[in-house]
Design a protein around this motif. Structure first.
Motif, PDB file in Angstrom:
ATOM      1  N   THR A   1       0.823  -1.204   0.000  1.00  0.00           N
ATOM      2  CA  THR A   1       0.000   0.000   0.000  1.00  0.00           C
ATOM      3  C   THR A   1       0.862   1.261   0.000  1.00  0.00           C
ATOM      4  O   THR A   1       1.927   1.299   0.620  1.00  0.00           O
ATOM      5  CB  THR A   1      -0.952   0.029   1.214  1.00  0.00           C
ATOM      6  N   LYS A   2       0.405   2.284  -0.717  1.00  0.00           N
ATOM      7  CA  LYS A   2       1.124   3.561  -0.759  1.00  0.00           C
ATOM      8  C   LYS A   2       0.730   4.467   0.405  1.00  0.00           C
ATOM      9  O   LYS A   2       1.313   5.530   0.594  1.00  0.00           O
ATOM     10  CB  LYS A   2       0.823   4.279  -2.077  1.00  0.00           C
ATOM     11  N   GLN A   3      -0.283   4.057   1.172  1.00  0.00           N
ATOM     12  CA  GLN A   3      -0.730   4.841   2.325  1.00  0.00           C
ATOM     13  C   GLN A   3       0.208   4.557   3.495  1.00  0.00           C
ATOM     14  O   GLN A   3       0.095   3.530   4.163  1.00  0.00           O
ATOM     15  CB  GLN A   3      -2.171   4.478   2.698  1.00  0.00           C
ATOM     16  N   GLN A   4       1.164   5.452   3.734  1.00  0.00           N
ATOM     17  CA  GLN A   4       2.209   5.172   4.714  1.00  0.00           C
ATOM     18  C   GLN A   4       1.718   4.977   6.149  1.00  0.00           C
ATOM     19  O   GLN A   4       2.242   4.108   6.853  1.00  0.00           O
ATOM     20  CB  GLN A   4       3.288   6.254   4.653  1.00  0.00           C
ATOM     21  N   PRO A   5       0.736   5.764   6.635  1.00  0.00           N
ATOM     22  CA  PRO A   5       0.251   5.451   7.995  1.00  0.00           C
ATOM     23  C   PRO A   5      -0.262   4.027   8.091  1.00  0.00           C
ATOM     24  O   PRO A   5       0.005   3.320   9.060  1.00  0.00           O
ATOM     25  CB  PRO A   5      -0.865   6.478   8.209  1.00  0.00           C
ATOM     26  N   LEU A   6      -0.997   3.591   7.071  1.00  0.00           N
ATOM     27  CA  LEU A   6      -1.503   2.227   7.039  1.00  0.00           C
ATOM     28  C   LEU A   6      -0.355   1.228   6.914  1.00  0.00           C
ATOM     29  O   LEU A   6      -0.318   0.211   7.597  1.00  0.00           O
ATOM     30  CB  LEU A   6      -2.486   2.059   5.872  1.00  0.00           C
TER      31      LEU A   6
ATOM     32  N   LEU B   1       2.814  -3.234   9.125  1.00  0.00           N
ATOM     33  CA  LEU B   1       4.105  -3.857   9.427  1.00  0.00           C
ATOM     34  C   LEU B   1       4.223  -4.181  10.910  1.00  0.00           C
ATOM     35  O   LEU B   1       4.678  -5.268  11.285  1.00  0.00           O
ATOM     36  CB  LEU B   1       5.249  -2.937   8.992  1.00  0.00           C
ATOM     37  N   LYS B   2       3.798  -3.257  11.750  1.00  0.00           N
ATOM     38  CA  LYS B   2       3.873  -3.473  13.202  1.00  0.00           C
ATOM     39  C   LYS B   2       2.945  -4.614  13.620  1.00  0.00           C
ATOM     40  O   LYS B   2       3.352  -5.528  14.350  1.00  0.00           O
ATOM     41  CB  LYS B   2       3.508  -2.182  13.938  1.00  0.00           C
ATOM     42  N   TRP B   3       1.695  -4.558  13.171  1.00  0.00           N
ATOM     43  CA  TRP B   3       0.722  -5.575  13.564  1.00  0.00           C
ATOM     44  C   TRP B   3       1.110  -6.958  13.059  1.00  0.00           C
ATOM     45  O   TRP B   3       0.983  -7.947  13.766  1.00  0.00           O
ATOM     46  CB  TRP B   3      -0.671  -5.202  13.047  1.00  0.00           C
ATOM     47  N   LEU B   4       1.573  -7.017  11.814  1.00  0.00           N
ATOM     48  CA  LEU B   4       1.923  -8.310  11.230  1.00  0.00           C
ATOM     49  C   LEU B   4       3.122  -8.937  11.938  1.00  0.00           C
ATOM     50  O   LEU B   4       3.126 -10.136  12.238  1.00  0.00           O
ATOM     51  CB  LEU B   4       2.201  -8.152   9.735  1.00  0.00           C
ATOM     52  N   ASP B   5       4.153  -8.131  12.209  1.00  0.00           N
ATOM     53  CA  ASP B   5       5.317  -8.672  12.903  1.00  0.00           C
ATOM     54  C   ASP B   5       4.969  -9.107  14.326  1.00  0.00           C
ATOM     55  O   ASP B   5       5.427 -10.148  14.800  1.00  0.00           O
ATOM     56  CB  ASP B   5       6.460  -7.651  12.916  1.00  0.00           C
ATOM     57  N   GLN B   6       4.135  -8.313  15.000  1.00  0.00           N
ATOM     58  CA  GLN B   6       3.701  -8.704  16.340  1.00  0.00           C
ATOM     59  C   GLN B   6       2.910 -10.009  16.280  1.00  0.00           C
ATOM     60  O   GLN B   6       3.115 -10.917  17.093  1.00  0.00           O
ATOM     61  CB  GLN B   6       2.845  -7.602  16.969  1.00  0.00           C
ATOM     62  N   GLY B   7       2.006 -10.088  15.310  1.00  0.00           N
ATOM     63  CA  GLY B   7       1.177 -11.276  15.180  1.00  0.00           C
ATOM     64  C   GLY B   7       1.977 -12.510  14.830  1.00  0.00           C
ATOM     65  O   GLY B   7       1.745 -13.594  15.381  1.00  0.00           O
ATOM     66  N   LEU B   8       2.940 -12.376  13.910  1.00  0.00           N
ATOM     67  CA  LEU B   8       3.781 -13.517  13.533  1.00  0.00           C
ATOM     68  C   LEU B   8       4.622 -13.995  14.705  1.00  0.00           C
ATOM     69  O   LEU B   8       4.792 -15.200  14.928  1.00  0.00           O
ATOM     70  CB  LEU B   8       4.684 -13.135  12.355  1.00  0.00           C
TER      71      LEU B   8
END
Length: 260
Positions: free
Chosen positions: A222-227, A232-239
């Motif tokens: 996604t080009k929406q940087q806040p998103l 990235l934070k949520w996915l790494d935490q979840g993994l």
């Protein structure tokens, strides 16, 4: 989808704190690379299952975008996808996108042949006597990639589109239309068993994978940087969480993988 993103960009604090918010639908691009990502059948692929497990508690859903790998990569590069998976480090650099730090799998590859074949990989020049089955848009390691790109070797290849390409090349190897298939080991054997053709094949040599190809990640396109940064934070935490609490083992067992 875009109006929902614009609205939610002002609501990241609410999402982060699990306060009520509208559901965000993420466009997720992939091809038929089972068991990582599956285009057909009841199972969606263990990386998709992992993704749903991480995103669902945050009220997010995914919209699958299934196409050939070259088309998926083109869409990711343009920013018309939110996520692309699985990708290796070299592909994220090629596309100019970010990726998770946590991997979703390790890639091992081999040269596959018919069980009755006497051929074995003895260096790149040993391929000259063979008909090679490859997939359009896939990244092969050097020196194989250089050998395949040589115009003199094009007549020794049958190049398939990645939509159903993995299944087709397995069927072609079984019927001797190609004699060697370089492939990711997990994908080849999983699909061969699914097609009830695994008994026809054997491995004829290891296809060495360099570090930038040996791990798979979730790419954030996604080009929406806040998103992008929140994903990235949520996915790494979840993994990290599912690896720590062994939920990953439960997901892999669905596909006959992981610890016995």
């Amino acid at each position: 989808m875009k109006f929902a993103i614009v609205y939610l960009l002002t609501s990241w604090v609410l999402l982060t704190n699990s306060v009520h918010a509208e559901s965000l639908v993420l466009r997720v691009g992939y091809d038929d690379y089972c068991p990582y990502t599956c285009a057909n059948g009841p199972q969606k692929g263990f990386v998709i299952d992992i993704l749903n497990h991480i995103l669902a508690p945050r009220g997010m859903k995914i919209e699958p975008v299934i196409a050939s790998w070259p088309r998926i990569k083109s869409m990711a590069k343009k920013g018309s996808l939110d996520l692309i998976l699985p990708v290796n480090q070299l592909e994220t650099k090629e596309l100019g996108i970010q990726r998770t730090q946590q991997s979703v799998g390790s890639s091992e590859a081999a040269y596959f042949v018919h069980k009755d074949s006497s051929w074995a990989f003895k260096g790149i020049e040993s391929l000259k006597s063979q008909m090679i089955g490859t997939i359009q848009g896939y990244t092969y390691p050097a020196p194989l990639s250089t050998w395949l790109a040589d115009p003199q070797h094009k007549k020794m290849q049958i190049i398939l589109a990645s939509d159903q390409g993995n299944q087709r090349q397995i069927k072609m190897l079984a019927s001797a239309r190609v004699s060697v298939v370089p492939s990711e080991r997990l994908v080849f054997w999983y699909m061969a068993h699914t097609l009830s053709l695994a008994h026809n094949f054997k491995e004829a040599g290891v296809l060495e994978m360099p570090r930038d190809l040996a791990q798979f990640y979730i790419g954030v396109a996604t080009k929406q940087q806040p998103l992008a940064q929140d994903l990235l934070k949520w996915l790494d935490q979840g993994l990290e969480d599912i690896k720590r609490n062994r939920k990953l083992d439960d997901i892999l067992k669905i596909y006959g993988l992981g610890p016995s």
